[in-house]
Write a protein that holds these residues in place. Structure first.
Motif, PDB file in Angstrom:
ATOM      1  N   ARG A   1     -30.117  -3.107 -91.333  1.00  0.00           N
ATOM      2  CA  ARG A   1     -30.536  -4.372 -91.954  1.00  0.00           C
ATOM      3  C   ARG A   1     -31.762  -4.084 -92.798  1.00  0.00           C
ATOM      4  O   ARG A   1     -32.743  -3.529 -92.310  1.00  0.00           O
TER       5      ARG A   1
ATOM      6  N   ARG B   1     -34.755 -12.361 -98.024  1.00  0.00           N
ATOM      7  CA  ARG B   1     -33.375 -12.305 -97.549  1.00  0.00           C
ATOM      8  C   ARG B   1     -33.107 -10.950 -96.920  1.00  0.00           C
ATOM      9  O   ARG B   1     -33.875 -10.006 -97.117  1.00  0.00           O
ATOM     10  N   SER B   2     -32.049 -10.890 -96.173  1.00  0.00           N
ATOM     11  CA  SER B   2     -31.648  -9.647 -95.520  1.00  0.00           C
ATOM     12  C   SER B   2     -30.307  -9.206 -96.063  1.00  0.00           C
ATOM     13  O   SER B   2     -29.468 -10.031 -96.421  1.00  0.00           O
ATOM     14  N   GLU B   3     -30.134  -7.900 -96.101  1.00  0.00           N
ATOM     15  CA  GLU B   3     -28.872  -7.328 -96.549  1.00  0.00           C
ATOM     16  C   GLU B   3     -28.445  -6.305 -95.506  1.00  0.00           C
ATOM     17  O   GLU B   3     -29.275  -5.556 -94.983  1.00  0.00           O
TER      18      GLU B   3
ATOM     19  N   LYS C   1     -23.996  -6.288 -97.928  1.00  0.00           N
ATOM     20  CA  LYS C   1     -23.712  -7.721 -97.968  1.00  0.00           C
ATOM     21  C   LYS C   1     -24.855  -8.489 -97.316  1.00  0.00           C
ATOM     22  O   LYS C   1     -25.442  -8.044 -96.333  1.00  0.00           O
ATOM     23  N   ARG C   2     -25.138  -9.661 -97.874  1.00  0.00           N
ATOM     24  CA  ARG C   2     -26.061 -10.579 -97.206  1.00  0.00           C
ATOM     25  C   ARG C   2     -25.300 -11.239 -96.064  1.00  0.00           C
ATOM     26  O   ARG C   2     -24.069 -11.232 -96.034  1.00  0.00           O
TER      27      ARG C   2
END
Length: 105
Positions: free
Chosen positions: A67, A76-78, A35-36
């Motif tokens: 992460r 972006r990070s997930e 999930k972001r």
């Protein structure tokens, strides 16, 4: 009896970590896949972004969450569970079944 004394600090530390407010729920949400940050925030709307950041960092430090920075535009990070996190999630899963049967609003 000696084994139990050696195990006690590890068990205590584990319960301290998963007993923190929102920690179990974050793990539960991540059990469905990566999930972001915004998706985590939307999944747990009562959790402030500041506290979500704090809890996710703590889970990262304990090797439960990883992460991954995705180099798209914008960057972006997930967040996802590590193997350690998946095993913990598998243990926490039955709690949700128990909650469905026994916890009332």
């Amino acid at each position: 009896m000696e084994d139990r004394q050696e195990l006690h600090p590890k068990v205590e530390k584990s319960f301290e970590l998963i007993g923190k407010k929102w920690t179990g729920l974050i793990i539960y949400v991540l059990m469905s896949g990566p999930k972001r940050f915004s998706e985590l925030s939307e999944a747990i709307p009562a959790l402030s972004r500041r506290l979500l950041t704090e809890r996710v960092k703590e889970l990262e430090e304990h090797g439960i969450v990883i992460r991954e920075v995705i180099a798209d535009r914008p960057i972006r990070s997930e967040y996802s569970l590590t193997q350690k996190g998946i095993e913990l999630g598998n243990i926490l899963g039955p709690i949700s079944k128990w909650a469905e049967s026994w916890v009332h609003d």
